[in-house]
Motif scaffolding. Structure first.
Motif, short mmCIF file in Angstrom:
data_model
loop_
_atom_site.label_atom_id
_atom_site.label_comp_id
_atom_site.label_asym_id
_atom_site.label_seq_id
_atom_site.Cartn_x
_atom_site.Cartn_y
_atom_site.Cartn_z
N ARG A 25 -10.42 -6.54 -1.64
CA ARG A 25 -10.32 -7.05 -0.27
C ARG A 25 -9.41 -6.17 0.59
NH1 ARG A 25 -7.31 -12.52 1.23
NH2 ARG A 25 -7.50 -12.34 3.46
N THR A 26 -8.41 -5.59 -0.03
CA THR A 26 -7.48 -4.73 0.69
C THR A 26 -8.19 -3.51 1.26
OG1 THR A 26 -5.74 -5.46 -0.78
CG2 THR A 26 -5.32 -3.49 0.50
N VAL A 79 -10.47 -0.37 5.67
CA VAL A 79 -11.64 0.31 6.26
C VAL A 79 -12.00 -0.34 7.59
CG1 VAL A 79 -14.12 0.70 5.96
CG2 VAL A 79 -12.55 1.16 4.08
N THR A 80 -11.97 -1.65 7.65
CA THR A 80 -12.27 -2.35 8.91
C THR A 80 -11.26 -1.99 9.98
OG1 THR A 80 -13.21 -4.19 7.66
CG2 THR A 80 -12.64 -4.62 9.95
N CYS A 81 -9.99 -1.92 9.61
CA CYS A 81 -8.94 -1.54 10.56
C CYS A 81 -9.21 -0.14 11.12
CB CYS A 81 -7.58 -1.60 9.88
SG CYS A 81 -6.21 -1.14 10.93
N ASN A 82 -9.54 0.81 10.24
CA ASN A 82 -9.82 2.17 10.69
C ASN A 82 -11.07 2.23 11.56
OD1 ASN A 82 -7.59 3.33 9.49
ND2 ASN A 82 -8.66 3.84 7.61
N MET A 142 0.85 -1.16 0.00
CA MET A 142 0.00 0.00 0.00
C MET A 142 0.90 1.23 0.00
SD MET A 142 -3.02 0.94 2.64
CE MET A 142 -2.10 1.18 4.14
N GLU A 143 0.83 1.98 -1.05
CA GLU A 143 1.59 3.21 -1.12
C GLU A 143 0.88 4.27 -0.31
OE1 GLU A 143 4.59 3.91 -2.47
OE2 GLU A 143 4.72 1.76 -2.73
N GLN A 201 1.26 -7.39 4.03
CA GLN A 201 0.79 -7.62 2.68
C GLN A 201 1.47 -6.69 1.68
OE1 GLN A 201 -3.44 -7.44 2.39
NE2 GLN A 201 -3.48 -7.76 0.18
N PHE A 202 1.75 -5.46 2.12
CA PHE A 202 2.25 -4.47 1.18
C PHE A 202 3.68 -4.05 1.42
CE2 PHE A 202 -2.30 -3.96 1.01
CZ PHE A 202 -2.48 -4.12 -0.35
N ASP A 203 4.30 -4.57 2.44
CA ASP A 203 5.66 -4.16 2.73
C ASP A 203 6.59 -4.80 1.71
OD1 ASP A 203 7.63 -2.83 4.07
OD2 ASP A 203 7.92 -4.40 5.57
N ARG A 204 7.45 -3.97 1.15
CA ARG A 204 8.43 -4.47 0.20
C ARG A 204 9.51 -5.22 0.97
NH1 ARG A 204 9.29 0.93 -0.87
NH2 ARG A 204 7.20 1.68 -1.14
N PRO A 205 10.09 -6.26 0.38
CA PRO A 205 11.16 -6.95 1.09
C PRO A 205 12.33 -6.00 1.32
CG PRO A 205 10.95 -7.78 -1.15
CD PRO A 205 9.81 -6.84 -0.92
N PRO A 206 12.93 -6.08 2.48
CA PRO A 206 14.02 -5.15 2.76
C PRO A 206 15.22 -5.42 1.85
CG PRO A 206 13.85 -6.80 4.49
CD PRO A 206 12.68 -7.00 3.58
N ALA A 207 15.84 -4.34 1.43
CA ALA A 207 17.04 -4.48 0.62
C ALA A 207 18.19 -4.92 1.52
CB ALA A 207 17.37 -3.16 -0.05
N ALA A 208 19.06 -5.74 0.98
CA ALA A 208 20.20 -6.19 1.78
C ALA A 208 21.11 -5.00 2.03
CB ALA A 208 20.95 -7.29 1.03
N GLU A 209 21.33 -4.73 3.28
CA GLU A 209 22.19 -3.61 3.64
C GLU A 209 23.64 -4.08 3.68
OE1 GLU A 209 21.09 -1.28 6.96
OE2 GLU A 209 18.96 -1.46 6.55
N PRO A 210 24.53 -3.22 3.19
CA PRO A 210 25.94 -3.62 3.23
C PRO A 210 26.44 -3.67 4.67
CG PRO A 210 25.69 -1.35 2.46
CD PRO A 210 24.32 -1.93 2.60
#
Length: 168
Positions: free
Chosen positions: A75-76, A81-84, A1-2, A137-146
């Motif tokens: 569904r999202t 809406v239900t969460c709010n 979710m942006e 559901q909407f979180d992008r996978p974390p980028a590998a940090e150096p």
């Protein structure tokens, strides 16, 4: 979710939700101590914690409504809406107890008010669960940090220089 509301690329609303929920929990703990026979000032602290949580909940609700504009209609959206609505129900129950306590000379809680607060926390726990589900559901996978010295390669150049005075 942006999200339209972001701080350094992270959505604000999930960060804001933690404040009212934590303050509501604190208010219930202080009220429990007051009802259990603790000093009278604990009820006053519980009342003002709940008031602060209501202010924080209003801010989180505004951020949640702004984020809701960008959720696709499926569904999202129903989950968001239900969460709010669940979070608003928790805040409404605490608002009810605060309004009753505002008229009292000492703002300590009664057993019934404490029971309503505990019910509100149970309702709010469902909201937290739904919010966490949305984030996963909407979180992008974390980028590998150096790690190690590779982490230093991405640092910006220093902006302060040390200049030695000219030799005399």
């Amino acid at each position: 979710m942006e999200s339209r509301l972001r701080v350094q690329g992270h959505p604000i609303q999930p960060m804001l939700v933690t404040f009212p929920f934590g303050l509501f929990v604190s208010a219930a703990v202080f009220d429990l101590a007051d009802v259990a026979g603790g000093p009278a000032f604990l009820g006053e602290v519980g009342y003002w914690s709940a008031v602060a949580a209501l202010v924080a909940a209003a801010l989180a609700a505004v951020a949640g409504m702004v984020d809701l504009w960008d959720v696709r209609a499926d569904r999202t959206r129903r989950t968001a809406v239900t969460c709010n609505l669940v979070n608003a129900a928790m805040a409404a129950l605490f608002l009810l107890t605060c309004l009753v306590r505002a008229e009292a000379p000492q703002r300590g809680a009664t057993g019934v008010q404490l029971a309503i607060e505990l019910l509100a926390l149970a309702v709010g726990s469902v909201g937290v669960w739904l919010g966490a589900r949305l984030i996963r559901q909407f979180d992008r996978p974390p980028a590998a940090e150096p790690t190690g010295f590779e982490a230093l390669a991405d640092l910006p150049a220093p902006t302060v220089e040390i200049i030695r005075p000219p030799a005399a």
